[in-house]
Each structure stands twice: as C-alpha cells, then as structure tokens.
Scaffold this motif. Structure first.
Motif, short mmCIF file in Angstrom:
data_model
loop_
_atom_site.label_atom_id
_atom_site.label_comp_id
_atom_site.label_asym_id
_atom_site.label_seq_id
_atom_site.Cartn_x
_atom_site.Cartn_y
_atom_site.Cartn_z
N GLU A 22 1.29 -1.47 0.07
CA GLU A 22 0.81 -0.50 0.06
C GLU A 22 1.14 0.98 0.09
N ARG A 63 -2.28 -1.39 -3.53
CA ARG A 63 -3.38 -0.15 -3.25
C ARG A 63 -2.29 1.10 -3.40
N THR A 65 -3.93 4.36 -1.55
CA THR A 65 -4.78 5.43 -0.85
C THR A 65 -4.26 6.75 -0.70
N SER A 98 -9.39 4.80 -1.56
CA SER A 98 -8.64 3.66 -2.16
C SER A 98 -8.99 2.99 -3.72
#
Length: 210
Positions: A22, A63, A65, A98
């Motif tokens: 992430e 990912r 965010t 996200s």
C-alpha cells in the motif's frame, strides 16, 4: 571530507508475486535545505516515496490510498501495463478513497518511476513530492554481475531543479513564461536535498538516474 548533506537513499521495497503493498499519499515535513524543514507531500510519510522493486513474470498488487486534502491518482511511468491497470485512468481519488490494481510485469529490466497524474495538476503534484522510483529486474539483468547493494554500490539519483524561498520552501512559479516553456529552478536537488554528498566504495558503482 566534503561539506554538504548526506545523500538520502529511498527505502527499497520488494513487491513479490501475488503480494500487496500500500502506498499512502500524504502530507509530510521535509528539509530540502539543511536545517530548514518545510511542508511537503510524499508517499508513506516521506518526500517522494519508497523505491518499488518488481520482478519480470510476476503479478504484484499495489494499493493507493489518498490521505491528502486534494484528489490524487498514480501512473506507472514506463511500466508496460494495460490502461485499466494504470490508476492514472482514474480522474482522481477523493480524500480517504483507495484504488488497488494487479500489475502484470512483463518487460526487460529497467529503472522507472511512478507519480501522481491528475489532469491539470501533474506538474505541481510531482513538484510537491508525489513521485518515486520503480525498478524492474529480470534474469538477464541479474546475470550481468552489476553492483547490486542498494545505497552502497547501487545508488539511485533522482535529479530535480527547484527554486527556494528564504524559508527553504520550494516555490513553483506559474508565470506565463513557465506555463509556455516549462519550469526552471535555480538549485539542483538530488534525492530531495541540496548540496548532496555521497560516499562510494572504491570499486565499480552503478548509478540509477531519474
């Protein structure tokens, strides 16, 4: 001994096949000029972000965010992926949103980068720090015997030109001349700092230039 600021080395993250990582776009504090910390942007709490290392033939998951107060997305600059795998096709994640994508890595070894790519604000976003390195490795590259100790003899150099206010804050000029011809800073920044100094071993050294 040379006077200056020790060259920062971005954190290297191996994103393996099928695993996820992430990236959080957020505000941070960073000193471009020694002793003058100012507000900046970046990923994972640092100006710019970690260097993501991918291997050919893998399918890592990334990912993004958005913890910023403005929309953001991300573009894998130089990575050969279908457009629907590139978050730059998204008009911009709102604060708190996200986006996750699986990257199919199938290209020769390369030193690439990722950055925010919201239409109309890409230049400012990259200027503010929303960018980072991305490295693709393959078997051919591994067999060359090139230096490979990150930050020791395998050294990333992200070169940027900036103009600074007396406070140490980078100033992004939006005059008509800049809009027409491009931004030209008065000072060179390497890996986020001015007057960078790096000690290297007395042997072959690999420099990755962005």
């Amino acid at each position: 001994t040379f006077a200056g600021t020790a060259l920062p080395i971005p954190r290297l993250v191996d994103v393996a096949d099928g695993t996820g990582f992430e990236l959080v776009a957020r505000s941070t504090v960073h000193a471009f000029v020694a002793g003058k910390p100012v507000d900046a942007l970046g990923y994972d709490g640092t100006y710019m972000g970690p260097a993501l290392r991918l291997k050919r033939g893998t399918r890592p998951k990334i990912r993004l965010t958005n913890a910023l107060a403005r929309p953001t997305n991300i573009h894998w600059h130089g990575l050969l992926v279908p457009s629907d795998r590139d978050a730059a096709t998204h008009p911009g994640l709102k604060t708190g949103e996200s986006f996750e994508t699986t990257l199919v890595v199938d290209q020769p070894a390369a030193t690439l980068w990722y950055h925010a790519h919201v239409h109309g604000s890409t230049a400012r976003d990259v200027h503010d720090g929303l960018a980072g390195l991305m490295i693709v490795e393959d078997e051919a590259d591994a067999g060359l015997g090139l230096p490979s100790t990150w930050g020791v003899d395998d050294i990333p150099l992200v070169l940027q030109d900036r103009t600074f206010a007396p406070s140490g804050r980078p100033v992004y000029d939006l005059s008509p001349a800049v809009i027409e011809h491009g931004f030209r800073g008065r000072d060179m920044v390497v890996n986020g700092v001015t007057e960078a100094v790096c000690r290297v071993p007395q042997r072959l050294v690999r420099l990755r230039l962005l």
